[in-house]
Design a protein around this motif. Structure first.
Motif, PDB file in Angstrom:
ATOM      1  N   ARG A 119      36.143 -29.540 -23.845  1.00  0.00           N
ATOM      2  CA  ARG A 119      36.949 -30.620 -24.093  1.00  0.00           C
ATOM      3  C   ARG A 119      36.914 -31.895 -24.097  1.00  0.00           C
ATOM      4  NH1 ARG A 119      42.577 -27.467 -23.158  1.00  0.00           N
ATOM      5  NH2 ARG A 119      41.345 -27.189 -21.070  1.00  0.00           N
ATOM      6  N   PRO A 120      36.661 -31.558 -22.334  1.00  0.00           N
ATOM      7  CA  PRO A 120      36.499 -32.965 -22.178  1.00  0.00           C
ATOM      8  C   PRO A 120      34.506 -33.811 -22.690  1.00  0.00           C
ATOM      9  CG  PRO A 120      36.674 -31.432 -20.463  1.00  0.00           C
ATOM     10  CD  PRO A 120      36.190 -30.741 -21.768  1.00  0.00           C
ATOM     11  N   GLY A 121      33.977 -33.034 -22.290  1.00  0.00           N
ATOM     12  CA  GLY A 121      32.323 -33.763 -22.801  1.00  0.00           C
ATOM     13  C   GLY A 121      32.773 -33.813 -24.615  1.00  0.00           C
ATOM     14  N   ILE A 122      33.426 -32.823 -25.444  1.00  0.00           N
ATOM     15  CA  ILE A 122      33.434 -33.128 -26.917  1.00  0.00           C
ATOM     16  C   ILE A 122      34.179 -33.876 -26.920  1.00  0.00           C
ATOM     17  CG2 ILE A 122      34.737 -31.739 -29.005  1.00  0.00           C
ATOM     18  CD1 ILE A 122      33.175 -29.291 -27.813  1.00  0.00           C
TER      19      ILE A 122
ATOM     20  N   ALA B 296      41.105 -33.541 -31.768  1.00  0.00           N
ATOM     21  CA  ALA B 296      40.283 -32.299 -32.019  1.00  0.00           C
ATOM     22  C   ALA B 296      39.601 -31.558 -31.248  1.00  0.00           C
ATOM     23  CB  ALA B 296      39.126 -33.406 -32.674  1.00  0.00           C
ATOM     24  N   VAL B 297      39.560 -31.805 -29.876  1.00  0.00           N
ATOM     25  CA  VAL B 297      39.720 -31.094 -29.097  1.00  0.00           C
ATOM     26  C   VAL B 297      40.804 -29.591 -28.771  1.00  0.00           C
ATOM     27  CG1 VAL B 297      38.093 -32.718 -27.660  1.00  0.00           C
ATOM     28  CG2 VAL B 297      40.562 -32.381 -27.226  1.00  0.00           C
ATOM     29  N   THR B 298      42.157 -29.896 -29.558  1.00  0.00           N
ATOM     30  CA  THR B 298      42.806 -28.738 -29.779  1.00  0.00           C
ATOM     31  C   THR B 298      42.373 -27.415 -30.890  1.00  0.00           C
ATOM     32  OG1 THR B 298      44.641 -29.888 -31.231  1.00  0.00           O
ATOM     33  CG2 THR B 298      44.832 -30.655 -29.271  1.00  0.00           C
ATOM     34  N   ARG B 299      41.488 -27.858 -32.151  1.00  0.00           N
ATOM     35  CA  ARG B 299      41.368 -27.145 -32.620  1.00  0.00           C
ATOM     36  C   ARG B 299      39.883 -26.620 -32.456  1.00  0.00           C
ATOM     37  NH1 ARG B 299      43.394 -31.029 -37.410  1.00  0.00           N
ATOM     38  NH2 ARG B 299      41.674 -32.470 -36.869  1.00  0.00           N
ATOM     39  N   LEU B 300      39.371 -26.383 -30.887  1.00  0.00           N
ATOM     40  CA  LEU B 300      37.660 -25.561 -30.704  1.00  0.00           C
ATOM     41  C   LEU B 300      37.732 -25.084 -31.643  1.00  0.00           C
ATOM     42  CD1 LEU B 300      37.080 -27.716 -27.696  1.00  0.00           C
ATOM     43  CD2 LEU B 300      35.904 -28.500 -29.536  1.00  0.00           C
ATOM     44  N   GLY B 301      36.229 -24.263 -32.105  1.00  0.00           N
ATOM     45  CA  GLY B 301      36.052 -23.119 -32.612  1.00  0.00           C
ATOM     46  C   GLY B 301      35.047 -23.027 -33.654  1.00  0.00           C
ATOM     47  N   PRO B 302      35.638 -23.557 -34.702  1.00  0.00           N
ATOM     48  CA  PRO B 302      34.957 -23.352 -36.276  1.00  0.00           C
ATOM     49  C   PRO B 302      33.359 -24.754 -36.149  1.00  0.00           C
ATOM     50  CG  PRO B 302      36.903 -23.862 -36.598  1.00  0.00           C
ATOM     51  CD  PRO B 302      36.751 -23.999 -35.230  1.00  0.00           C
ATOM     52  N   PRO B 303      32.642 -24.254 -36.797  1.00  0.00           N
ATOM     53  CA  PRO B 303      31.628 -25.324 -36.815  1.00  0.00           C
ATOM     54  C   PRO B 303      32.150 -27.342 -36.893  1.00  0.00           C
ATOM     55  CG  PRO B 303      31.386 -23.820 -38.671  1.00  0.00           C
ATOM     56  CD  PRO B 303      32.683 -23.181 -37.338  1.00  0.00           C
ATOM     57  N   LEU B 304      30.804 -27.530 -36.417  1.00  0.00           N
ATOM     58  CA  LEU B 304      31.164 -29.021 -35.976  1.00  0.00           C
ATOM     59  C   LEU B 304      31.313 -29.525 -37.345  1.00  0.00           C
ATOM     60  CD1 LEU B 304      30.731 -31.436 -34.195  1.00  0.00           C
ATOM     61  CD2 LEU B 304      28.080 -31.200 -34.853  1.00  0.00           C
ATOM     62  N   ALA B 305      30.465 -29.606 -38.578  1.00  0.00           N
ATOM     63  CA  ALA B 305      30.553 -29.728 -39.674  1.00  0.00           C
ATOM     64  C   ALA B 305      32.679 -29.299 -39.721  1.00  0.00           C
ATOM     65  CB  ALA B 305      29.783 -29.626 -41.088  1.00  0.00           C
ATOM     66  N   GLN B 306      33.460 -29.078 -40.181  1.00  0.00           N
ATOM     67  CA  GLN B 306      34.685 -28.459 -39.952  1.00  0.00           C
ATOM     68  C   GLN B 306      35.433 -29.852 -39.703  1.00  0.00           C
ATOM     69  OE1 GLN B 306      35.845 -24.693 -40.499  1.00  0.00           O
ATOM     70  NE2 GLN B 306      37.700 -25.129 -40.223  1.00  0.00           N
ATOM     71  N   GLU B 307      35.441 -29.727 -38.795  1.00  0.00           N
ATOM     72  CA  GLU B 307      36.226 -30.940 -37.731  1.00  0.00           C
ATOM     73  C   GLU B 307      35.646 -32.111 -38.756  1.00  0.00           C
ATOM     74  OE1 GLU B 307      39.037 -32.722 -36.510  1.00  0.00           O
ATOM     75  OE2 GLU B 307      38.687 -30.422 -36.009  1.00  0.00           O
ATOM     76  N   LEU B 308      33.978 -32.484 -38.878  1.00  0.00           N
ATOM     77  CA  LEU B 308      33.710 -33.796 -39.293  1.00  0.00           C
ATOM     78  C   LEU B 308      34.639 -34.106 -40.192  1.00  0.00           C
ATOM     79  CD1 LEU B 308      30.318 -33.885 -37.598  1.00  0.00           C
ATOM     80  CD2 LEU B 308      32.481 -35.096 -36.991  1.00  0.00           C
ATOM     81  N   GLY B 309      34.653 -33.422 -41.233  1.00  0.00           N
ATOM     82  CA  GLY B 309      35.027 -33.223 -42.478  1.00  0.00           C
ATOM     83  C   GLY B 309      36.414 -34.240 -42.097  1.00  0.00           C
ATOM     84  N   ASN B 310      37.204 -33.581 -40.998  1.00  0.00           N
ATOM     85  CA  ASN B 310      38.238 -34.346 -41.568  1.00  0.00           C
ATOM     86  C   ASN B 310      38.255 -35.794 -40.983  1.00  0.00           C
ATOM     87  OD1 ASN B 310      39.952 -31.682 -41.583  1.00  0.00           O
ATOM     88  ND2 ASN B 310      39.307 -31.067 -39.134  1.00  0.00           N
TER      89      ASN B 310
END
Length: 206
Positions: A20-23, A43-57
């Protein structure tokens, strides 16, 4: 005929390491660089899925690939040293090794970055396979003959079950113990501190 060693797979983010700190730092830097608001704390409360999924938000679809490239450029310098091993991670891998088994990492994280984390922390798994999420993780788990897969997300549970591996879940990530059980985890541990004792009992019954 020699039997194959017992192979245990581990997820990376929020299973072996607290990324979480680095991301968070990477998301804040990406936000500053692009002028696009990113709620890094969310964003760091929902780590797990691929990066593209979070960036899509936060970015339109036609910008995602470029944002992934920018994020990954920043990641080694900003995220690797900032992400500690989670409590019990070293002991969990050591427990597998003491039993003559193999410990592998199967993660949705970009594989080169996953390997950087392992090298920095000196965790030294037998293999690191990246860029696989949820059911896709079964590809690597089957290839390596993993009998157990340990993860913190319901996606990890799905990956283990798809591979026919025992799903061991740790409640150290975004998914609570109840959610992990409901998803079909065979075993739910509070954290990896509980893994060596569980693993010893599992081997006895194996």
């Amino acid at each position: 005929m020699t039997s194959r060693p017992l192979t245990v797979g581990f997820d990376l983010d929020m299973t072996l390491i607290d990324s979480r700190p680095g991301i968070r730092a990477c998301y804040l830097a990406l936000s500053e660089r692009t002028g696009t608001y990113i709620d890094a704390d969310l964003a760091v409360t929902r780590l797990g899925p691929p990066l593209a999924q979070e960036l899509g938000n936060w970015f339109p679809a036609d910008q995602i690939e470029r944002m992934i490239g920018l994020y990954r450029q920043m990641y080694p310098a900003m995220a690797v040293t900032a992400s500690p091993a989670l409590t019990g991670a070293r002991e969990a891998i050591a427990a597998v090794r003491r039993a003559g088994g193999r410990a592998i990492v199967v993660t949705a994280k970009n594989e080169p970055h996953a390997k950087l984390h392992m090298e920095h922390l000196g965790l030294d798994p037998d293999a690191v396979v990246g860029d696989l999420w949820a059911e896709q993780k079964a590809l690597a788990l089957r290839e390596h003959g993993a009998r157990v897969y340990v993860g913190d997300h319901v996606g990890d549970v799905r990956g283990a079950r798809t591979a026919g591996a025992l799903s061991v879940a740790v409640a150290t990530g975004p998914c609570g113990a109840g959610e992990l059980r409901e998803a079909g985890a065979d075993v739910v541990l509070a954290d990896l501190n509980e893994f060596p004792n569980w693993f010893s009992a599992f081997r006895t019954a194996f």
